[in-house]
Structure formats: structure tokens, C-alpha cells
Design an enzyme around this catalytic site. Structure first.
Site, PDB file in Angstrom:
ATOM      1  N   TYR A  11      70.004 -36.832   9.215  1.00 58.72           N
ATOM      2  CA  TYR A  11      70.859 -37.666   8.340  1.00 58.72           C
ATOM      3  C   TYR A  11      70.741 -39.160   8.678  1.00 58.72           C
ATOM      4  O   TYR A  11      70.285 -39.958   7.857  1.00 58.72           O
ATOM      5  CB  TYR A  11      72.307 -37.166   8.451  1.00 58.72           C
ATOM      6  CG  TYR A  11      73.338 -38.049   7.791  1.00 58.72           C
ATOM      7  CD1 TYR A  11      73.144 -38.566   6.505  1.00 58.72           C
ATOM      8  CD2 TYR A  11      74.529 -38.357   8.455  1.00 58.72           C
ATOM      9  CE1 TYR A  11      74.104 -39.364   5.904  1.00 58.72           C
ATOM     10  CE2 TYR A  11      75.495 -39.149   7.857  1.00 58.72           C
ATOM     11  CZ  TYR A  11      75.273 -39.657   6.579  1.00 58.72           C
ATOM     12  OH  TYR A  11      76.229 -40.455   6.003  1.00 58.72           O
ATOM     13  N   ILE A  51      60.945 -32.776  20.928  1.00 55.50           N
ATOM     14  CA  ILE A  51      60.871 -33.812  21.966  1.00 55.50           C
ATOM     15  C   ILE A  51      60.642 -33.210  23.363  1.00 55.50           C
ATOM     16  O   ILE A  51      60.228 -33.900  24.278  1.00 55.50           O
ATOM     17  CB  ILE A  51      62.131 -34.720  21.999  1.00 55.50           C
ATOM     18  CG1 ILE A  51      63.421 -33.893  21.994  1.00 55.50           C
ATOM     19  CG2 ILE A  51      62.119 -35.716  20.860  1.00 55.50           C
ATOM     20  CD1 ILE A  51      64.680 -34.723  22.232  1.00 55.50           C
ATOM     21  N   ALA A  73      66.777 -37.693  17.789  1.00 58.70           N
ATOM     22  CA  ALA A  73      66.695 -36.219  17.862  1.00 58.70           C
ATOM     23  C   ALA A  73      67.704 -35.664  18.861  1.00 58.70           C
ATOM     24  O   ALA A  73      67.676 -36.007  20.036  1.00 58.70           O
ATOM     25  CB  ALA A  73      65.277 -35.814  18.262  1.00 58.70           C
ATOM     26  N   ALA A  74      68.612 -34.829  18.373  1.00 60.21           N
ATOM     27  CA  ALA A  74      69.651 -34.261  19.245  1.00 60.21           C
ATOM     28  C   ALA A  74      70.430 -33.194  18.493  1.00 60.21           C
ATOM     29  O   ALA A  74      70.441 -33.179  17.262  1.00 60.21           O
ATOM     30  CB  ALA A  74      70.638 -35.353  19.677  1.00 60.21           C
ATOM     31  N   THR A 116      77.170 -42.259  20.818  1.00 57.13           N
ATOM     32  CA  THR A 116      78.325 -41.841  20.014  1.00 57.13           C
ATOM     33  C   THR A 116      79.642 -42.328  20.603  1.00 57.13           C
ATOM     34  O   THR A 116      79.756 -42.516  21.826  1.00 57.13           O
ATOM     35  CB  THR A 116      78.357 -40.299  19.936  1.00 57.13           C
ATOM     36  OG1 THR A 116      79.588 -39.871  19.342  1.00 57.13           O
ATOM     37  CG2 THR A 116      78.285 -39.658  21.313  1.00 57.13           C
ATOM     38  N   TYR A 140      79.016 -32.474  23.858  1.00 57.21           N
ATOM     39  CA  TYR A 140      78.145 -33.369  23.087  1.00 57.21           C
ATOM     40  C   TYR A 140      78.207 -34.798  23.647  1.00 57.21           C
ATOM     41  O   TYR A 140      77.178 -35.410  23.979  1.00 57.21           O
ATOM     42  CB  TYR A 140      78.572 -33.338  21.613  1.00 57.21           C
ATOM     43  CG  TYR A 140      77.944 -34.414  20.779  1.00 57.21           C
ATOM     44  CD1 TYR A 140      76.561 -34.474  20.599  1.00 57.21           C
ATOM     45  CD2 TYR A 140      78.726 -35.400  20.167  1.00 57.21           C
ATOM     46  CE1 TYR A 140      75.985 -35.479  19.848  1.00 57.21           C
ATOM     47  CE2 TYR A 140      78.152 -36.406  19.408  1.00 57.21           C
ATOM     48  CZ  TYR A 140      76.785 -36.438  19.253  1.00 57.21           C
ATOM     49  OH  TYR A 140      76.212 -37.441  18.511  1.00 57.21           O
ATOM     50  N   LYS A 144      75.308 -37.169  25.692  1.00 54.43           N
ATOM     51  CA  LYS A 144      74.889 -38.507  25.252  1.00 54.43           C
ATOM     52  C   LYS A 144      75.138 -39.537  26.367  1.00 54.43           C
ATOM     53  O   LYS A 144      74.340 -40.451  26.568  1.00 54.43           O
ATOM     54  CB  LYS A 144      75.644 -38.896  23.978  1.00 54.43           C
ATOM     55  CG  LYS A 144      75.208 -38.099  22.740  1.00 54.43           C
ATOM     56  CD  LYS A 144      73.894 -38.636  22.191  1.00 54.43           C
ATOM     57  CE  LYS A 144      73.420 -37.885  20.968  1.00 54.43           C
ATOM     58  NZ  LYS A 144      72.274 -38.493  20.305  1.00 54.43           N
ATOM     59  N   LEU A 189      84.084 -34.437   7.467  1.00 55.88           N
ATOM     60  CA  LEU A 189      85.161 -34.518   6.482  1.00 55.88           C
ATOM     61  C   LEU A 189      84.689 -34.946   5.086  1.00 55.88           C
ATOM     62  O   LEU A 189      84.963 -34.246   4.107  1.00 55.88           O
ATOM     63  CB  LEU A 189      86.251 -35.486   6.994  1.00 55.88           C
ATOM     64  CG  LEU A 189      87.436 -35.660   6.048  1.00 55.88           C
ATOM     65  CD1 LEU A 189      88.202 -34.349   5.882  1.00 55.88           C
ATOM     66  CD2 LEU A 189      88.371 -36.758   6.548  1.00 55.88           C
ATOM     67  N   ILE A 206      93.133 -29.592   6.108  1.00 56.40           N
ATOM     68  CA  ILE A 206      93.456 -30.771   6.932  1.00 56.40           C
ATOM     69  C   ILE A 206      93.800 -30.250   8.322  1.00 56.40           C
ATOM     70  O   ILE A 206      94.790 -29.537   8.493  1.00 56.40           O
ATOM     71  CB  ILE A 206      94.653 -31.543   6.337  1.00 56.40           C
ATOM     72  CG1 ILE A 206      94.300 -32.056   4.934  1.00 56.40           C
ATOM     73  CG2 ILE A 206      95.074 -32.682   7.265  1.00 56.40           C
ATOM     74  CD1 ILE A 206      95.475 -32.673   4.181  1.00 56.40           C
TER      75      ILE A 206
HETATM   76  N1  UFG Z   1      88.647 -32.858   9.375  1.00 49.66           N
HETATM   77  C1  UFG Z   1      89.534 -32.122   8.612  1.00 49.66           C
HETATM   78  N2  UFG Z   1      89.029 -31.122   7.840  1.00 49.66           N
HETATM   79  C2  UFG Z   1      87.705 -30.819   7.774  1.00 49.66           C
HETATM   80  C3  UFG Z   1      86.814 -31.581   8.561  1.00 49.66           C
HETATM   81  C4  UFG Z   1      87.312 -32.600   9.351  1.00 49.66           C
HETATM   82  O1  UFG Z   1      90.749 -32.345   8.635  1.00 49.66           O
HETATM   83  O2  UFG Z   1      87.325 -29.876   7.061  1.00 49.66           O
HETATM   84  C5  UFG Z   1      89.175 -33.956  10.193  1.00 49.66           C
HETATM   85  C6  UFG Z   1      88.853 -33.808  11.678  1.00 49.66           C
HETATM   86  O3  UFG Z   1      89.808 -33.000  12.305  1.00 49.66           O
HETATM   87  C7  UFG Z   1      88.860 -35.268  12.122  1.00 49.66           C
HETATM   88  C8  UFG Z   1      88.384 -36.043  10.876  1.00 49.66           C
HETATM   89  O4  UFG Z   1      88.563 -35.154   9.785  1.00 49.66           O
HETATM   90  O5  UFG Z   1      90.162 -35.655  12.407  1.00 49.66           O
HETATM   91  C9  UFG Z   1      86.936 -36.430  10.958  1.00 49.66           C
HETATM   92  O6  UFG Z   1      86.190 -35.276  11.305  1.00 49.66           O
HETATM   93  P1  UFG Z   1      84.596 -35.209  11.267  1.00 49.66           P
HETATM   94  O7  UFG Z   1      84.212 -33.823  11.678  1.00 49.66           O
HETATM   95  O8  UFG Z   1      84.093 -35.732   9.967  1.00 49.66           O
HETATM   96  O9  UFG Z   1      84.165 -36.259  12.372  1.00 49.66           O
HETATM   97  P2  UFG Z   1      84.566 -36.347  13.922  1.00 49.66           P
HETATM   98  O10 UFG Z   1      85.485 -37.528  14.043  1.00 49.66           O
HETATM   99  O11 UFG Z   1      85.034 -35.079  14.474  1.00 49.66           O
HETATM  100  O12 UFG Z   1      83.141 -36.564  14.569  1.00 49.66           O
HETATM  101  C10 UFG Z   1      82.445 -37.759  14.522  1.00 49.66           C
HETATM  102  C11 UFG Z   1      80.952 -37.496  14.612  1.00 49.66           C
HETATM  103  C12 UFG Z   1      80.597 -36.876  15.939  1.00 49.66           C
HETATM  104  C13 UFG Z   1      81.130 -37.757  17.047  1.00 49.66           C
HETATM  105  C14 UFG Z   1      82.599 -37.996  16.863  1.00 49.66           C
HETATM  106  C15 UFG Z   1      83.090 -38.970  17.879  1.00 49.66           C
HETATM  107  O13 UFG Z   1      80.541 -36.654  13.568  1.00 49.66           O
HETATM  108  O14 UFG Z   1      79.192 -36.782  16.056  1.00 49.66           O
HETATM  109  O15 UFG Z   1      82.848 -38.553  15.586  1.00 49.66           O
HETATM  110  O16 UFG Z   1      84.400 -38.664  18.163  1.00 49.66           O
HETATM  111  F1  UFG Z   1      80.953 -37.146  18.228  1.00 49.66           F
END
Ligand code: UFG
Length: 335
Positions: A11, A51, A73-74, A116, A140, A144, A189, A206
Site C-alpha cells: 500500500y 528480503i 517490506a514488512a 511507525t 509489530y 520496527k 478503519l 466501533i
Molecule cells: N477501529 C474500529 N473499527 C474497525 C477498525 C478500527 O473502531 O473496524 C478503530 C480502532 O480501534 C482504532 C482506529 O479505529 O481506534 C484506527 O484503527 P486502524 O486499525 O485503522 O489503525 P491503528 O491506529 O490501529 O493502526 C495504525 C497502523 C499501524 C500502526 C498503528 C500505530 O495501521 O500499522 O497505527 O499505533 F502500528
């Protein structure tokens, strides 16, 4: 300049490749296509490989005169990392070990590393500064951080200069809609909410509305993927100019709650997306907001697509035109 982009079919990597091409740089991609998509790497030479495989690294470094590496790549799913720590140490840490070992062997002195916000764990300050404590709360983030530390020691021992970019929540898509976000399974999200708007999901869950925030849902700092891409380009220029290692946060500096994100998706899509409150997701900090003042000051980075509405509009444009992501639609596949 010829740049090796590892994970360039993923992505964020694919958006960086697109931007580097627009800037006129020569790009070579290494991707094992486990999560990445061949089509996402556009028309750039793609080495399909891992890698951790030194033979493919040898091939790349002998067949191309690589000046710098951008390393995406990860494995990058927080939840999965808690269940499969060995897989994350293997791909992320051991993979990076092989990559930098080969970089030293071929005398390549510049690397931009995809780090991250997860390295901070539960933040002690909001907004988060680069020199705040790094105490990851998930595997994760821990892997990193281990790579960031490896890079620091590699500078001291071998003069390998690195810029580590700590992203907050990457979102959005190429404004022209050529490439976008396509994860299987999707856990982020914004794409999940947009899939609900497309009717591909019944509703959005949520994860918790009892956090100590105004509306009770988690607050995140969403940053456009093309703005992230631009920062990688600027980081390469910074390494060229200064030959100094450094670390930068990348975010917009503004937080939005889960409910605000869903409301903005409703406005952009004009669909009354159904949302339901569920229990908290393990390991989610209540608030993550960056200050990117350092990246702005030192790299001259300035996010172009700062508004959440624009980020969601670009993501929506991609999802509407590619409801199945990069995979062919059934009729195109002749099924
Ligand atoms: N969330 C929901 N419902 C969903 C998906 C997510 O309520 O179906 C909430 C999560 O609980 C969180 C927010 O939406 O509060 C954002 O969630 P994401 O999964 O979109 O993103 P994250 O904040 O968990 O993760 C991102 C990056 C990770 C990184 C992290 C750093 O995707 O790679 O931020 O904290 F590690």
C-alpha cells in the site's frame, strides 16, 4: 539516482514508487507479493522475492547500480503480531538484517526506513515528539524499533546513513485513482467504513466508546499516503545533502475520533453507513497524535492533503472504481 524499494507493491510502498516515478527517479522494486499486488508496482521492474533471500539481493545489487534503498517490506498488522511474534521477528528483523548486510557488502550508504507510531506504545505526551519514550505495547512496534536500533548501530560501524519515518495512520489513495489500498483481510478503519458504504459489509463495529475522549472513541492522526510518499522523497534528498541519520514523525497533527471518521465517510459517500459499538480492541491507545514539526522544519515537508475529507474522498474514489481491489472482477476473469 536508482532506488530500490522493498515492499514497493504494498500500500504505502506503491504510492512511494508512483511519486518517485513522477519525480523522474529510476526505481526497482523487491516484493514477495504475499500482501503486495503486482499491478500496484505499475510498470517498474519488479523482482519477486524475499528480503531474507540473499541470492535475490545479490541479483538486484549486481544487475542495478542502486544508490539508495527505501525499505517498506514488512508484516504490519498489530493484532496478528501478538499472535505470531516469531513471524514478525523473522520477516521484519531478520529480513532487515539480510538487507542491511547486503547494503554494506555492496557499499550502499543510504536507507529510508518505514517505521511507525507503534514504537511509542502508550504516549506520555500528546502530541508525540520524536524523543519521547519508545516503549512499544505490541510485537509489530517492537520489531520496527529493533530495526531502528540496528540502523543506528550500522551508522556508527559502517557509515550506513538512515532516515526512520514514523508514520501515524496512513490513509487515502493516489488522487488520480490509479492505485489504492487493498488488504486481505482488511483491518483499517477507513477502508472498512468505505466497504460498508459500498454494501460489502453490513455494518462497522466501533471498537470501544468508553475511552477518555470527548465522544468516547479512539482518536488517531490520519495522514494521506501521498504525503507520506513525498516525505520519503525528501528524506532521500536529506540523506544526499547532509549524510546524517535522523528520525521523523509523519502525521497531520490533528486527531479524529472513530465516530468523526465514520461521520466524514457518511458525508463523502452520501450513504447512511450503519455503525455499532463493540468492545475495545486489545492494545489500542486512546489517543495518538503526532507533531511533525521536525519533518516540516528539517525536511521541508508540508502535507498537501491535510483535510480528513480529502483523504476520505481519494480513498472513496479508489474503492468505487476498484470494489474488488486489484483482483479481477468475476466477469473479467471469465467466471
Ligand atoms: N477501529 C474500529 N473499527 C474497525 C477498525 C478500527 O473502531 O473496524 C478503530 C480502532 O480501534 C482504532 C482506529 O479505529 O481506534 C484506527 O484503527 P486502524 O486499525 O485503522 O489503525 P491503528 O491506529 O490501529 O493502526 C495504525 C497502523 C499501524 C500502526 C498503528 C500505530 O495501521 O500499522 O497505527 O499505533 F502500528
Amino acid at each position: 539516482m536508482t532506488i530500490l524499494v522493498t515492499g514497493g507493491a504494498g500500500y504505502i510502498g506503491s504510492h512511494a514508487v508512483l511519486l518517485l516515478k513522477e519525480k523522474g527517479e529510476k526505481v526497482v522494486v523487491l516484493d514477495n507479493l504475499q500482501k503486495g499486488h503486482r499491478a500496484a508496482a505499475l510498470d517498474v521492474p519488479l523482482y519477486e522475492g524475499d528480503i531474507r533471500d540473499e541470492t535475490v539481493l545479490d541479483r538486484i545489487f549486481t544487475e542495478n547500480k542502486i544508490d539508495a534503498v527505501i525499505h517498506f517490506a514488512a508484516n504490519s498488522l498489530v493484532g496478528e503480531s501478538m499472535e505470531q511474534p516469531l513471524a514478525y521477528y523473522d520477516n521484519n528483523v531478520i529480513g532487515s538484517y539480510h538487507l542491511v548486510k547486503k547494503m554494506v557488502e555492496y557499499d550502499i550508504k543510504k536507507i529510508v526506513f518505514s517505521s511507525t507510531a507503534a514504537v511509542y506504545g502508550n504516549p506520555v505526551n500528546i502530541p508525540i515528539l520524536e524523543n519521547d519514550p519508545t516503549i512499544p505495547t505490541n510485537v509489530y512496534g517492537e520489531t520496527k524499533l529493533a530495526i531502528e536500533k540496528l540502523l543506528r548501530w550500522m551508522d556508527g560501524a559502517h557509515g550506513l546513513k538512515s532516515v526512520c519515518l514514523r508514520y501515524f495512520n496512513a490513509a487515502g489513495a493516489d488522487p488520480e485513482g490509479k492505485i489504492g489500498e487493498d488488504h486481505t483481510p482488511e483491518s483499517h478503519l477507513i477502508p472498512i467504513v468505505l466497504q460498508a458504504a459500498l454494501g460489502q459489509r453490513e455494518k462497522v463495529m466501533i471498537f470501544g466508546d468508553d475511552y477518555p475522549t470527548e465522544d468516547g472513541t479512539c482518536i488517531r492522526d490520519y495522514i494521506h499516503v501521498m504525503d507520506l510518499a513525498e516525505a520519503h522523497y525528501l528524506a532521500l534528498q536529506y540523506l544526499d545533502k547532509t549524510e546524517t541519520s535522523n528520525i521523523f514523525n509523519l502525521g497531520n497533527g490533528t486527531g479524529f475520533s472513530v465516530k468523526e471518521v465514520i461521520a466524514t465517510c457518511r458525508t463523502v459517500t452520501n450513504v447512511s453507513i450503519v455503525a455499532e459499538t463493540a468492545s475495545r480492541r486489545a492494545g489500542d491507545p486512546a489517543v495518538l497524535i503526532a507533531t511533525s514539526e521536525k519533518a516540516q522544519r528539517v525536511l521541508g515537508w508540508k502535507p498537501k492533503y491535510g483535510s480528513l475529507e480529502t483523504i476520505i474522498k481519494h480513498a472513496w474514489n479508489w474503492h468505487v472504481h476498484h470494489p474488488n481491489g486489484y483482483s479481477m472482477k468475476k466477469d473479467e476473469a471469465g467466471e
